[in-house]
Design a protein around this motif. Structure first.
Motif, mmCIF file in Angstrom:
data_model
loop_
_atom_site.group_PDB
_atom_site.id
_atom_site.type_symbol
_atom_site.label_atom_id
_atom_site.label_comp_id
_atom_site.label_asym_id
_atom_site.label_seq_id
_atom_site.Cartn_x
_atom_site.Cartn_y
_atom_site.Cartn_z
ATOM 1 N N GLU A 77 6.880 -5.213 -9.168
ATOM 2 C CA GLU A 77 7.676 -3.995 -9.098
ATOM 3 C C GLU A 77 9.159 -4.304 -9.300
ATOM 4 O OE1 GLU A 77 7.830 -1.032 -9.303
ATOM 5 O OE2 GLU A 77 5.736 -0.500 -9.314
ATOM 6 N N LYS A 78 9.902 -3.267 -9.585
ATOM 7 C CA LYS A 78 11.344 -3.373 -9.760
ATOM 8 C C LYS A 78 12.032 -3.131 -8.430
ATOM 9 C CE LYS A 78 12.577 0.164 -8.909
ATOM 10 N NZ LYS A 78 12.423 1.064 -7.706
ATOM 11 N N ALA B 162 3.786 -5.059 -5.099
ATOM 12 C CA ALA B 162 4.389 -3.738 -4.819
ATOM 13 C C ALA B 162 4.786 -3.690 -3.349
ATOM 14 C CB ALA B 162 3.415 -2.627 -5.176
ATOM 15 N N PRO C 283 8.012 -4.657 -0.363
ATOM 16 C CA PRO C 283 9.482 -4.572 -0.366
ATOM 17 C C PRO C 283 10.126 -5.712 -1.169
ATOM 18 C CG PRO C 283 8.630 -4.024 1.795
ATOM 19 C CD PRO C 283 7.449 -4.492 0.990
ATOM 20 N N GLN D 102 7.951 1.462 -15.872
ATOM 21 C CA GLN D 102 6.899 2.241 -16.523
ATOM 22 C C GLN D 102 7.418 3.313 -17.463
ATOM 23 O OE1 GLN D 102 7.730 2.468 -13.322
ATOM 24 N NE2 GLN D 102 7.296 4.436 -12.404
ATOM 25 N N TRP E 252 13.202 -0.545 5.260
ATOM 26 C CA TRP E 252 13.707 -1.670 4.466
ATOM 27 C C TRP E 252 14.677 -1.224 3.357
ATOM 28 C CZ3 TRP E 252 12.662 -1.855 -0.787
ATOM 29 C CH2 TRP E 252 11.630 -1.040 -1.255
ATOM 30 N N ARG E 253 14.546 -0.006 2.873
ATOM 31 C CA ARG E 253 15.355 0.444 1.725
ATOM 32 C C ARG E 253 16.838 0.604 2.068
ATOM 33 N NH1 ARG E 253 10.764 3.030 -0.948
ATOM 34 N NH2 ARG E 253 11.050 2.596 -3.138
ATOM 35 N N HIS F 89 9.435 -10.163 -3.201
ATOM 36 C CA HIS F 89 8.971 -10.318 -4.586
ATOM 37 C C HIS F 89 9.026 -11.759 -5.091
ATOM 38 C CE1 HIS F 89 9.801 -5.821 -5.891
ATOM 39 N NE2 HIS F 89 9.064 -5.914 -4.805
ATOM 40 N N GLY G 26 1.217 -4.605 4.912
ATOM 41 C CA GLY G 26 2.075 -5.288 5.868
ATOM 42 C C GLY G 26 1.823 -4.845 7.295
ATOM 43 N N GLN G 27 1.827 -3.531 7.523
ATOM 44 C CA GLN G 27 1.771 -3.043 8.902
ATOM 45 C C GLN G 27 0.597 -2.106 9.179
ATOM 46 O OE1 GLN G 27 4.659 -2.521 6.935
ATOM 47 N NE2 GLN G 27 5.577 -4.456 7.599
ATOM 48 N N ALA H 234 0.824 -1.219 0.000
ATOM 49 C CA ALA H 234 0.000 0.000 0.000
ATOM 50 C C ALA H 234 0.854 1.263 0.000
ATOM 51 C CB ALA H 234 -0.935 -0.016 1.207
ATOM 52 N N HIS I 60 15.712 1.326 -13.425
ATOM 53 C CA HIS I 60 14.942 1.988 -14.489
ATOM 54 C C HIS I 60 15.890 2.404 -15.617
ATOM 55 C CE1 HIS I 60 10.940 2.292 -12.788
ATOM 56 N NE2 HIS I 60 11.388 2.812 -11.658
ATOM 57 N N PHE J 64 11.278 4.619 4.947
ATOM 58 C CA PHE J 64 11.398 3.235 4.444
ATOM 59 C C PHE J 64 12.538 2.518 5.141
ATOM 60 C CE2 PHE J 64 10.511 6.265 1.022
ATOM 61 C CZ PHE J 64 9.262 5.866 0.602
ATOM 62 N N PHE K 54 3.772 2.332 -3.044
ATOM 63 C CA PHE K 54 3.639 2.569 -4.485
ATOM 64 C C PHE K 54 2.483 1.738 -5.073
ATOM 65 C CE2 PHE K 54 5.104 2.548 -8.988
ATOM 66 C CZ PHE K 54 5.169 3.923 -9.157
HETATM 67 N N1 LIG Z 1 8.231 1.667 -10.461
HETATM 68 C C1 LIG Z 1 8.514 2.703 -9.672
HETATM 69 O O1 LIG Z 1 8.756 3.819 -10.135
HETATM 70 C C2 LIG Z 1 8.534 2.513 -8.191
HETATM 71 C C3 LIG Z 1 8.407 3.603 -7.320
HETATM 72 C C4 LIG Z 1 8.394 3.361 -5.943
HETATM 73 C C5 LIG Z 1 8.521 2.070 -5.464
HETATM 74 N N2 LIG Z 1 8.658 1.042 -6.345
HETATM 75 C C6 LIG Z 1 8.803 -0.337 -5.867
HETATM 76 O O2 LIG Z 1 7.626 -0.709 -5.160
HETATM 77 C C7 LIG Z 1 7.968 -1.637 -4.137
HETATM 78 C C8 LIG Z 1 7.475 -1.089 -2.793
HETATM 79 O O3 LIG Z 1 8.108 0.144 -2.558
HETATM 80 P P1 LIG Z 1 7.334 1.326 -1.779
HETATM 81 O O4 LIG Z 1 8.044 2.562 -2.091
HETATM 82 O O5 LIG Z 1 5.876 1.241 -2.059
HETATM 83 O O6 LIG Z 1 7.601 0.912 -0.268
HETATM 84 P P2 LIG Z 1 6.684 1.230 1.000
HETATM 85 O O7 LIG Z 1 7.495 0.858 2.178
HETATM 86 O O8 LIG Z 1 6.104 2.590 0.881
HETATM 87 O O9 LIG Z 1 5.459 0.248 0.843
HETATM 88 C C9 LIG Z 1 5.605 -1.139 0.968
HETATM 89 C C10 LIG Z 1 4.237 -1.726 1.213
HETATM 90 O O10 LIG Z 1 4.391 -3.144 1.359
HETATM 91 C C11 LIG Z 1 3.690 -3.559 2.516
HETATM 92 N N3 LIG Z 1 4.267 -4.758 3.082
HETATM 93 C C12 LIG Z 1 5.373 -4.861 3.861
HETATM 94 N N4 LIG Z 1 5.529 -6.151 4.253
HETATM 95 C C13 LIG Z 1 4.497 -6.837 3.706
HETATM 96 C C14 LIG Z 1 4.100 -8.193 3.751
HETATM 97 N N5 LIG Z 1 4.804 -9.107 4.453
HETATM 98 N N6 LIG Z 1 2.993 -8.566 3.099
HETATM 99 C C15 LIG Z 1 2.275 -7.648 2.392
HETATM 100 N N7 LIG Z 1 2.610 -6.363 2.298
HETATM 101 C C16 LIG Z 1 3.706 -5.962 2.952
HETATM 102 C C17 LIG Z 1 3.792 -2.386 3.462
HETATM 103 O O11 LIG Z 1 2.764 -2.441 4.454
HETATM 104 C C18 LIG Z 1 3.600 -1.223 2.507
HETATM 105 O O12 LIG Z 1 2.226 -1.015 2.288
HETATM 106 C C19 LIG Z 1 9.491 -1.810 -4.205
HETATM 107 O O13 LIG Z 1 9.779 -2.916 -5.008
HETATM 108 C C20 LIG Z 1 9.949 -0.536 -4.893
HETATM 109 O O14 LIG Z 1 11.170 -0.682 -5.580
HETATM 110 C C21 LIG Z 1 8.663 1.251 -7.674
#
Ligand SMILES: NC(=O)c1ccc[n+]([C@@H]2O[C@H](COP(=O)([O-])OP(=O)(O)OC[C@H]3O[C@@H](n4cnc5c(N)ncnc54)[C@H](O)[C@@H]3O)[C@@H](O)[C@H]2O)c1
Length: 336
Positions: free
Chosen positions: A92-93, A69, A71, A121, A164-165, A75, A33-34, A9, A182, A162, A11
């Motif tokens: 996601e990447k 989407a 962490p 994208q 995890w990042r 994936h 997740g949380q 929830a 990207h 983040f 990206f």
């Molecule tokens: N394509 C893009 O431009 C782009 C941009 C941002 C992020 N991303 C990718 O999206 C992914 C997530 O990144 P983000 O920025 O949204 O991180 P984030 O930390 O904002 O969100 C991660 C989400 O995953 C959930 N999560 C964590 N553990 C989980 C679990 N065990 N089960 C289910 N859900 C769980 C969290 O609750 C949160 O909602 C990564 O792979 C990141 O590289 C891609």
């Protein structure tokens, strides 16, 4: 009608926005997740009827498409489980944490025989499509140099949203994984060549960060990085990523050929873009909102559609190879 389950929830919200604009799909589940409150708020906004904190709910027969989407460390396992159940998968990447696990996901996708997409994208921005066409049809002559930059400020300053990042075992890498993949994909896709990394350097700008709640987070992944690569045909590529440049966001690719030079610049927030070229009459601009929704092309695979822009999991694997090599060439050092 494709019924999607979106996992994540953060990206993931962007995926919900894309899916909402596809009449041929609907999202039935958002997995978080949380933070349930945040997930419920987003689900309400996008009309998603169900939220869950159990990723296994995404594998219900009620859903045909799994959108990952979460962490990066999650994936591979989710993708393989979904593919094993015959679901379409958008991931996601970067595709996974390692080349080895990305290869395994690609094998699972091939065995499943279902459509799959890595979320690169930027292929769906017409400025990069135009650049690719200009390279492919020879308007630049022989491409001898590519320069790619993705500068962002989402981690400027010592705090972070983040945790995890900043840990390699959860994120694969830092800015190379956030933005670098990207660029690796745009490099591969626009030139149609494979590249080897010759050298790289990276640094950590904030070795200790804090969460919004004030807890310390060790910064162990690079905030800044540069890579030097070359194709077997001799094209040299320079790639730079920064995620700490306060007030500065830019995605830019310059292709230099023996006949002409083209530079594309896109705003990562608005997707306003411009293409400047030394070829007469070949400059262009695109207004804000020009990034196309990647889902319609992907969902058209249902009716036999094929769109060369779709970055399948083998594109994710190709970028993963460059990511892993870049990270191996550049143990991050602390910048003073
Ligand atoms: N394509 C893009 O431009 C782009 C941009 C941002 C992020 N991303 C990718 O999206 C992914 C997530 O990144 P983000 O920025 O949204 O991180 P984030 O930390 O904002 O969100 C991660 C989400 O995953 C959930 N999560 C964590 N553990 C989980 C679990 N065990 N089960 C289910 N859900 C769980 C969290 O609750 C949160 O909602 C990564 O792979 C990141 O590289 C891609």
């Amino acid at each position: 009608m494709m019924r999607a389950a979106v996992i994540g929830a953060g990206f993931g919200e962007q995926h919900l926005a894309w899916l909402r604009n596809c009449p041929e799909a609907e999202c039935g589940l958002l997995v978080y997740g949380q933070n349930r409150e945040k997930a419920e708020k987003i689900a309400t906004e996008y009309g998603v009827p169900r939220v869950s904190d159990d990723v296994r709910d995404a594998f219900d027969d009620a859903y045909d498409l799994t959108v990952i989407a979460a962490p990066v460390d999650l994936h591979a396992e989710i993708a393989e489980e979904a593919l094993g159940r015959g679901k379409w998968v958008v991931c996601e990447k970067p595709l996974t944490l390692t080349v080895e696990s990305a290869e395994s996901v690609v094998r699972a996708a091939e065995a499943a025989g279902v459509p799959h997409m890595t979320m690169f994208q930027w292929r769906f921005h017409p400025a990069f499509g135009t650049l690719r066409d200009m390279i492919t049809d020879g308007r630049l002559g022989r491409v001898v140099h590519m320069d790619l930059q993705f500068h962002h400020d989402f981690l400027a300053g010592p705090s972070t949203a983040f945790s995890w990042r900043h840990t390699k075992s959860r994120a694969a890498a830092g800015a190379f994984a956030d933005q670098g993949v990207h660029l690796f994909d745009l490099l591969n896709w626009t030139t149609g060549q494979e590249y080897a990394i010759l050298g790289a350097a990276s640094s950590i700008v904030w070795p200790i960060r804090t969460t919004r709640e004030g807890s310390p987070v060790p910064g162990r992944t690079e905030d800044v990085g540069s890579v030097l690569a070359q194709s077997p045909g001799g094209t040299i590529a320079t790639i730079s990523v920064l995620r700490v440049t306060g007030g500065h966001r830019r995605l830019r690719v310059t292709a230099s050929g023996t006949d002409a030079v083209v530079s594309v610049e896109v705003c990562p927030d608005t997707s306003e873009g411009r293409l400047d070229s030394s070829v007469a009459g070949e400059s262009a601009t695109w207004p804000a909102g020009s990034l196309e929704n990647p889902y319609p092309a992907f969902l058209a695979s249902n009716t036999g559609g094929t769109d060369a822009r779709i970055p399948d999991f083998s594109a994710g694997l190709a970028a993963q190879r460059l990511l892993e090599s870049a990270a191996a060439h550049s143990p991050a050092v602390l910048s003073e």
